[in-house]
Design an enzyme around this catalytic site. Structure first.
Site, mmCIF file in Angstrom:
data_model
loop_
_atom_site.group_PDB
_atom_site.id
_atom_site.type_symbol
_atom_site.label_atom_id
_atom_site.label_comp_id
_atom_site.label_asym_id
_atom_site.label_seq_id
_atom_site.Cartn_x
_atom_site.Cartn_y
_atom_site.Cartn_z
ATOM 1 N N ASP A 1 -65.630 2.660 -35.075
ATOM 2 C CA ASP A 1 -66.990 3.005 -34.665
ATOM 3 C C ASP A 1 -67.080 3.359 -33.185
ATOM 4 O O ASP A 1 -67.849 4.240 -32.791
ATOM 5 C CB ASP A 1 -67.955 1.862 -34.985
ATOM 6 C CG ASP A 1 -68.342 1.820 -36.456
ATOM 7 O OD1 ASP A 1 -67.802 2.615 -37.236
ATOM 8 O OD2 ASP A 1 -69.185 0.971 -36.823
ATOM 9 N N LYS B 1 -63.655 -6.258 -48.247
ATOM 10 C CA LYS B 1 -64.326 -7.560 -48.338
ATOM 11 C C LYS B 1 -65.283 -7.687 -47.156
ATOM 12 O O LYS B 1 -64.890 -8.056 -46.060
ATOM 13 C CB LYS B 1 -63.330 -8.704 -48.327
ATOM 14 C CG LYS B 1 -64.017 -10.056 -48.468
ATOM 15 C CD LYS B 1 -63.036 -11.193 -48.418
ATOM 16 C CE LYS B 1 -63.799 -12.509 -48.528
ATOM 17 N NZ LYS B 1 -64.695 -12.739 -47.359
ATOM 18 N N SER C 1 -61.268 -8.452 -44.813
ATOM 19 C CA SER C 1 -62.185 -9.349 -44.120
ATOM 20 C C SER C 1 -62.148 -9.168 -42.603
ATOM 21 O O SER C 1 -62.553 -8.141 -42.094
ATOM 22 C CB SER C 1 -61.860 -10.791 -44.532
ATOM 23 O OG SER C 1 -62.870 -11.680 -44.138
#
Length: 393
Positions: free
Chosen positions: A309, A323, A298
């Protein structure tokens, strides 16, 4: 670091949670009854029939309030979504306190002792219990003179929290101390430590984030700043076994290290998009490794995904839990609440990681021989060693 500190397991899949206030029940009453489960004639008839069976056959007295709460719980359970649920007022209050990362207490972790009493497994550094002289391994047998050897941890916690004068007297039994000790501890607001920091060799800072609670951004700022003052030149952030937490918390931490741009965005079933961005005032300018494993979930995946990224660090370990859905807590006017899965979240580059996870840049499985060890040195921690190596590559 001892007692497998960095491998301390917690429940997997803690919820990436937002808050949405709904002003009571009136909005629901405008909805069409034709598509409502609870207004369906056959459903109502069956519920009434079940209640008659209870009245005719159940041995004990029924608690109508508890039966109603059970109906609400069952309605959410029927979604088949492990992350959606109904909270009673008491449960909702407890959930809020857990998300905040602070509570009224004495700053200990306790469990039931096999030989009676309550075992103290951890005293928070700088907390009331530690300051009063309590230690991990102490066994509590009485609270303010009342025997608690047959009580549960929940019952003992309530006794301590509900102490009226702000101080509680605990009867303590300690190994190698013949007579019981009576220790007076202040009951106060305690902030749960969610970050552990240390300076490793070669000016490498180490930060382990156990969860993302409301207090975590402030704790990160303090611990990160302390490492900078000690001359930190490289950084390892350990998210292994981090089950997630509150969305605003992980964003608050990432805002302290990311360049300007997107942190994470969410989309609901209607295509509505909500973005969390960073102003990029304090981008990280030193080498970074982020440790993850299959139980990093999460909010921990939001963190790892953003770092990956933007390319500001190397992700090391094993593929994360996967998740990538958001739960929204909706308070109700009677103090109860519901938690519903309401959206998916995406990394800055638009990656959907739900049931996929974040794949590490450097994949390293933890040496299985370490799992049964009580004390694991940093030298033996092959994942940490891989993270340290990645800092120099």
């Amino acid at each position: 670091m001892t007692n497998r500190e960095f491998l301390k397991g917690v429940t997997v899949g803690a919820l990436l949670t937002g808050a949405l206030t709904v002003g009571g029940f009136t909005g629901w009453m405008k909805a069409s009854a034709s598509d409502s489960v609870v207004s369906d004639k056959s459903t109502k008839a069956k519920l009434e029939y079940l209640e008659k069976i209870i009245d005719a056959n159940y041995l004990e007295e029924k608690d109508e309030e508890a039966l109603a709460e059970g109906l609400y719980t069952g309605l959410l359970y029927g979604l088949g979504d492990p992350y959606s649920r109904y909270y009673t007022e008491e449960e909702y209050d407890r959930e809020n306190k857990e998300n905040e990362g602070s509570y009224s207490g004495i700053g200990v972790v306790i469990t039931e002792n096999s030989e009676g009493g309550i075992l103290v497994t951890e005293c928070y550094e700088g907390g009331p219990a530690e300051l009063a002289g309590m230690e991990a391994g102490d066994v509590i047998s009485a609270v303010d003179g009342e025997d608690i050897t047959e009580k549960t941890t929940a019952q003992v916690s309530q006794m301590i929290k509900n102490d009226e004068d702000g101080n509680v007297v605990l009867t303590i039994h300690r190994t190698d101390v013949e007579e019981p000790l009576e220790i007076t501890v202040s009951v106060t607001d305690v902030e749960l430590p969610t970050i552990y920091s240390d300076m490793l060799e070669d000016h490498v800072g180490y930060l382990r984030i156990s969860e993302f609670a409301m207090v975590t951004p402030k704790q990160f700022e303090e611990q990160f700043g302390g490492l900078q003052e000690m001359g930190m030149e490289k950084l390892v952030i350990d998210l292994r076994y981090n089950p997630g937490g509150v969305l605003s918390s992980v964003c608050g931490v990432l805002e302290q290290i990311l360049p300007e741009g997107m942190i994470v965005y969410m989309e609901d079933k209607y295509g509505n998009r909500q973005e969390h961005t960073c102003e990029g005032k304090t981008p990280l300018e030193i080498p970074l490794s982020v440790l993850v494993n299959e139980e990093s979930a999460s909010a921990a995946e939001v963190f790892a995904g953003a770092v990956q990224d933007y390319g500001i660090g190397t992700i090391v370990g094993t593929t994360t839990y996967g998740k990538g859905i958001v739960q929204t807590i909706i308070p109700l006017s009677d103090g109860s609440a519901v938690k519903l899965t309401t959206a998916k979240y995406y990394t800055p580059n638009g990656n959907d990681i739900h049931e996929v996870g974040i794949k590490p840049d450097v994949e390293v499985k933890l040496d299985t021989s370490l799992l049964n060890k009580e004390n694991i040195s940093r030298e033996d921690d092959n994942q940490l060693q891989a993270a340290l190596k990645a800092l120099g590559e």
